[in-house]
Scaffold this active site. Structure first.
Site, PDB file in Angstrom:
ATOM      1  N   LYS A 107       4.992   2.098  15.866  1.00  0.00           N
ATOM      2  CA  LYS A 107       3.943   2.959  16.371  1.00  0.00           C
ATOM      3  C   LYS A 107       4.120   3.319  17.875  1.00  0.00           C
ATOM      4  O   LYS A 107       3.100   2.532  18.721  1.00  0.00           O
ATOM      5  CB  LYS A 107       2.701   2.027  15.992  1.00  0.00           C
ATOM      6  CG  LYS A 107       2.346   1.915  14.463  1.00  0.00           C
ATOM      7  CD  LYS A 107       1.198   1.436  13.988  1.00  0.00           C
ATOM      8  CE  LYS A 107       1.115   1.218  12.446  1.00  0.00           C
ATOM      9  NZ  LYS A 107       1.067   0.006  12.116  1.00  0.00           N
ATOM     10  N   ASP A 130       0.958  -1.269  -0.082  1.00  0.00           N
ATOM     11  CA  ASP A 130      -0.031   0.037   0.096  1.00  0.00           C
ATOM     12  C   ASP A 130       0.924   1.142  -0.098  1.00  0.00           C
ATOM     13  O   ASP A 130       0.356   2.202   0.433  1.00  0.00           O
ATOM     14  CB  ASP A 130      -0.903   0.052   1.301  1.00  0.00           C
ATOM     15  CG  ASP A 130      -0.140   0.175   2.526  1.00  0.00           C
ATOM     16  OD1 ASP A 130       1.063  -0.251   2.470  1.00  0.00           O
ATOM     17  OD2 ASP A 130      -0.823   0.591   3.587  1.00  0.00           O
ATOM     18  N   ASP A 143       2.263   6.321   2.284  1.00  0.00           N
ATOM     19  CA  ASP A 143       1.396   4.935   2.999  1.00  0.00           C
ATOM     20  C   ASP A 143       0.042   5.516   2.572  1.00  0.00           C
ATOM     21  O   ASP A 143      -0.691   6.485   2.849  1.00  0.00           O
ATOM     22  CB  ASP A 143       1.555   4.686   4.245  1.00  0.00           C
ATOM     23  CG  ASP A 143       0.739   3.576   4.648  1.00  0.00           C
ATOM     24  OD1 ASP A 143      -0.586   3.701   4.645  1.00  0.00           O
ATOM     25  OD2 ASP A 143       1.330   2.705   5.288  1.00  0.00           O
TER      26      ASP A 143
HETATM   27  N1  GDD Z   1       0.062 -11.530   3.471  1.00  0.00           N
HETATM   28  C1  GDD Z   1      -0.371 -10.714   4.517  1.00  0.00           C
HETATM   29  N2  GDD Z   1      -0.718 -11.399   5.475  1.00  0.00           N
HETATM   30  N3  GDD Z   1      -0.321  -9.496   4.180  1.00  0.00           N
HETATM   31  C2  GDD Z   1      -0.502  -8.507   5.441  1.00  0.00           C
HETATM   32  C3  GDD Z   1      -0.912  -9.059   6.588  1.00  0.00           C
HETATM   33  C4  GDD Z   1      -1.170 -10.539   6.810  1.00  0.00           C
HETATM   34  O1  GDD Z   1      -1.484 -10.806   7.562  1.00  0.00           O
HETATM   35  N4  GDD Z   1      -1.309  -8.050   7.262  1.00  0.00           N
HETATM   36  C5  GDD Z   1      -0.863  -6.832   6.715  1.00  0.00           C
HETATM   37  N5  GDD Z   1      -0.513  -7.338   5.440  1.00  0.00           N
HETATM   38  C6  GDD Z   1      -0.079  -6.416   4.457  1.00  0.00           C
HETATM   39  C7  GDD Z   1      -0.728  -5.212   4.111  1.00  0.00           C
HETATM   40  O2  GDD Z   1      -1.986  -5.621   2.907  1.00  0.00           O
HETATM   41  C8  GDD Z   1      -0.339  -3.996   3.835  1.00  0.00           C
HETATM   42  O3  GDD Z   1       0.265  -4.112   2.237  1.00  0.00           O
HETATM   43  C9  GDD Z   1       1.246  -4.049   4.504  1.00  0.00           C
HETATM   44  O4  GDD Z   1       1.049  -5.576   4.896  1.00  0.00           O
HETATM   45  C10 GDD Z   1       1.458  -3.638   5.619  1.00  0.00           C
HETATM   46  O5  GDD Z   1       0.370  -3.378   6.462  1.00  0.00           O
HETATM   47  P1  GDD Z   1      -0.250  -1.913   7.113  1.00  0.00           P
HETATM   48  O6  GDD Z   1      -1.567  -2.613   7.740  1.00  0.00           O
HETATM   49  O7  GDD Z   1      -0.858  -1.179   5.990  1.00  0.00           O
HETATM   50  O8  GDD Z   1       0.631  -1.501   7.800  1.00  0.00           O
HETATM   51  P2  GDD Z   1       0.733  -0.024   8.470  1.00  0.00           P
HETATM   52  O9  GDD Z   1       0.617   0.914   7.502  1.00  0.00           O
HETATM   53  O10 GDD Z   1      -0.030   0.128   9.671  1.00  0.00           O
HETATM   54  O11 GDD Z   1       2.306  -0.125   8.966  1.00  0.00           O
HETATM   55  C11 GDD Z   1       3.446  -0.708   8.243  1.00  0.00           C
HETATM   56  O12 GDD Z   1       3.755  -0.049   7.095  1.00  0.00           O
HETATM   57  C12 GDD Z   1       4.404   1.515   7.477  1.00  0.00           C
HETATM   58  C13 GDD Z   1       4.778   2.099   6.218  1.00  0.00           C
HETATM   59  O13 GDD Z   1       4.025   2.359   5.390  1.00  0.00           O
HETATM   60  C14 GDD Z   1       4.807  -1.158   9.048  1.00  0.00           C
HETATM   61  O14 GDD Z   1       5.344  -1.746   8.272  1.00  0.00           O
HETATM   62  C15 GDD Z   1       5.398   0.295   9.667  1.00  0.00           C
HETATM   63  O15 GDD Z   1       6.530  -0.272  10.541  1.00  0.00           O
HETATM   64  C16 GDD Z   1       5.571   1.141   8.257  1.00  0.00           C
HETATM   65  O16 GDD Z   1       6.095   2.342   8.754  1.00  0.00           O
HETATM   66 MG    MG Z   2       0.014   0.635   5.456  1.00  0.00          MG
END
Ligand code: GDD
Ligand code: MG
Length: 361
Positions: A166, A115, A224
Site C-alpha cells: 500500500k 476475502d 478483493d
Molecule cells: N487470523 C487473522 N488475524 N486474520 C487476519 C488478521 C488477523 O489479525 N488481520 C487480517 N486478517 C485476514 C482478513 O480477515 C482477510 O481475510 C485477510 O487477512 C487480508 O486482510 P485485509 O484486511 O482484507 O487486507 P487487504 O485487503 O487490505 O490487503 C491484503 O490483501 C490484498 C489482496 O486482496 C494484503 O495482503 C495486500 O498485499 C493484498 O494485495
Molecule cells: Mg482484503
C-alpha cells in the site's frame, strides 16, 4: 494434475480481520461470512480449495470466530476437514499464519486471504511452486490502481524483487493477489507471540535474506471483496457467472431470487441483483446490481443501484439508493435519496424525505 498430491497440502485461510471497510455490515457478521450470491462468501473459496483436491483446511479466526464453526462445522459438507485456530488478540496476517504452524501436517502450505474472489487455478499454482523449487510463491495479478494493494515487482526469471504494501507510488501494477504457497520451513521463520504483518514485515525480511520467492502471474477473474464497491461488484459477477465458483450452478442469469422471497409484478431485477430469503420487493421498483440480504423489504417504486440492503432493513416507497450501504434493520423513509458511498448504521430511522440530493420533493 501431476508432480504433487493435493492431499499432501495444508490450506490455511485467514479470516480474523474486522472488515472495517465494510462497516456497518461487518458489525454483525465477519466479512468472509457475508452472503454472496446466496452463500457465505467463504463457501466460494472453500469450494475452490476442495475442487483442487486439497482436503485439510485450517481457518485462522479472531473477530466473531464462533460464526465460522457454526456454519462449516468439521467441513464434511464441503468434502473438507476444517479445523479452527483462534487468536484471542488478533496477531495480524503473519502472526495468523505462524499461529497455525503447530497444527500443520504437510510440507506444502497454501495460505489464502479470506476475502478474495478468484478464478486462479490452484493446481497450476502448486505445480509452478514445485517446478521452480521456490521456498515461497505469491499469486500475482495486474490491477488498474495498485495503491490499495501490495505491489510486487518480479525479474525476468519470475523471482520477486521487492514487496511494497500500500504505497502511494507503486513501482508496478502487478500486485499481491492474497494467495501464497509456503514451504513449511519458511513459516517456522515467522516471529511468534506478537502481531506480525506478513506483507510489511515477513515478505520484505525473506527477500533481504535471499529466500527464493517467486511470483505466479495469471489473468483469471480476481477481486478483493473488502469494500462496498467491490463487494457489490463481486456479488453481481457471481450471480451473472462472470466470476467462477464451484459452489454455484454453471448456468446463471441476470438476477437471483432466493426461496421465500417475494417479488411483485412489474419489479425490474437486473445487473446481477440478488434477493435474499424472505425479502420482499415491491411493484414498480428497479434493482440494478443490488444486494438484498435476507428479510429486507424494498417498497413500491424504489430504485436500488449497486447497493447493499442489510438484514431486515426497510426501504420505503420511491426511495433512491445508489452506491450505498444500509445497515441491518435500518428504516429508510419514502423518497429518501442516498447516494455515492452513503452508509446508514443498523437500526437508524430516516423519516420520509429525510435526506435528498435534489430540491424537487
Ligand atoms: N487470523 C487473522 N488475524 N486474520 C487476519 C488478521 C488477523 O489479525 N488481520 C487480517 N486478517 C485476514 C482478513 O480477515 C482477510 O481475510 C485477510 O487477512 C487480508 O486482510 P485485509 O484486511 O482484507 O487486507 P487487504 O485487503 O487490505 O490487503 C491484503 O490483501 C490484498 C489482496 O486482496 C494484503 O495482503 C495486500 O498485499 C493484498 O494485495
Ligand atoms: Mg482484503
Amino acid at each position: 494434475m501431476s508432480g504433487f498430491d493435493p492431499k499432501k497440502v495444508d490450506a490455511v485461510v485467514l479470516v480474523g480481520g474486522k472488515g472495517t471497510r465494510l462497516r456497518p455490515l461487518t458489525l454483525s457478521m465477519p466479512k468472509p461470512m457475508l452472503p454472496t450470491a446466496g452463500l457465505p462468501f467463504l463457501t466460494h473459496l472453500l469450494s475452490r480449495i476442495a475442487a483442487t483436491g486439497i482436503e485439510r483446511v485450517l481457518l485462522g479466526t479472531s473477530y466473531k470466530a464462533e460464526v465460522f464453526e457454526e456454519e462449516f462445522g468439521d467441513g464434511s459438507k464441503l468434502g473438507l476437514q476444517i479445523e479452527y485456530v483462534f487468536e484471542s488478540d488478533p496477531l495480524g496476517t503473519g502472526g495468523g499464519i505462524a499461529n497455525v504452524a503447530p497444527r500443520l501436517r504437510h510440507d506444502t502450505v497454501v495460505v489464502f486471504n479470506g476475502d478474495v474472489l478468484s478464478g486462479a487455478d490452484l493446481g497450476s499454482l502448486l505445480e509452478f511452486h514445485h517446478g521452480h523449487s521456490a521456498d515461497l510463491t505469491l499469486h500475482l495479478v495486474r490491477v488498474a490502481d495498485p495503491r490499495a494493494f501490495g505491489s510486487v515487482p518480479t525479474d525476468e526469471n519470475g523471482r520477486v524483487t521487492a514487496f511494497l504494501e500500500k504505497t502511494q507510488d507503486p513501482p508496478t501494477d502487478q500486485i499481491n493477489a492474497g494467495c501464497y504457497v509456503f514451504d513449511r520451513k519458511i513459516i517456522d521463520r515467522i516471529p511468534r507471540g506478537r502481531p506480525v504483518s506478513v506483507e510489511r514485515e515477513v515478505f520484505p525480511a525473506l527477500l533481504s535474506d535471499g529466500v527464493k520467492v517467486c511470483g505466479y502471474v495469471d489473468a483469471t477473474y480476481w477481486r478483493d471483496m473488502g469494500t462496498p464497491e467491490d463487494f457489490v461488484r463481486g456479488s453481481s459477477d457471481l450471480v451473472r457467472g462472470i466470476a467462477p465458483s464451484p459452489a454455484l450452478p454453471g448456468d446463471r442469469g441476470e438476477a437471483l431470487v432466493h426461496d421465500g422471497a417475494s417479488v411483485a409484478p412489474g419489479a425490474v431485477l437486473i445487473g446481477g441483483t440478488v434477493v435474499g430469503r424472505g425479502a420482499e420487493i415491491g411493484p414498480g421498483s428497479r434493482l440494478d446490481g443490488a444486494v438484498i440480504f435476507d428479510g429486507a423489504r424494498v417498497d413500491a417504486g424504489s430504485v436500488i443501484e449497486r447497493s447493499i440492503i442489510g438484514f431486515g432493513a426497510h426501504v420505503g416507497p420511491r426511495a433512491l439508493i445508489r452506491d450505498g450501504v444500509i445497515g441491518d434493520g435500518a428504516n429508510i423513509g419514502a423518497r429518501c435519496e442516498l447516494l455515492r458511498g452513503a452508509r446508514v448504521w443498523p437500526g437508524v430511522e430516516l423519516p420520509d424525505c429525510g435526506i435528498r440530493y435534489s430540491s424537487d420533493v
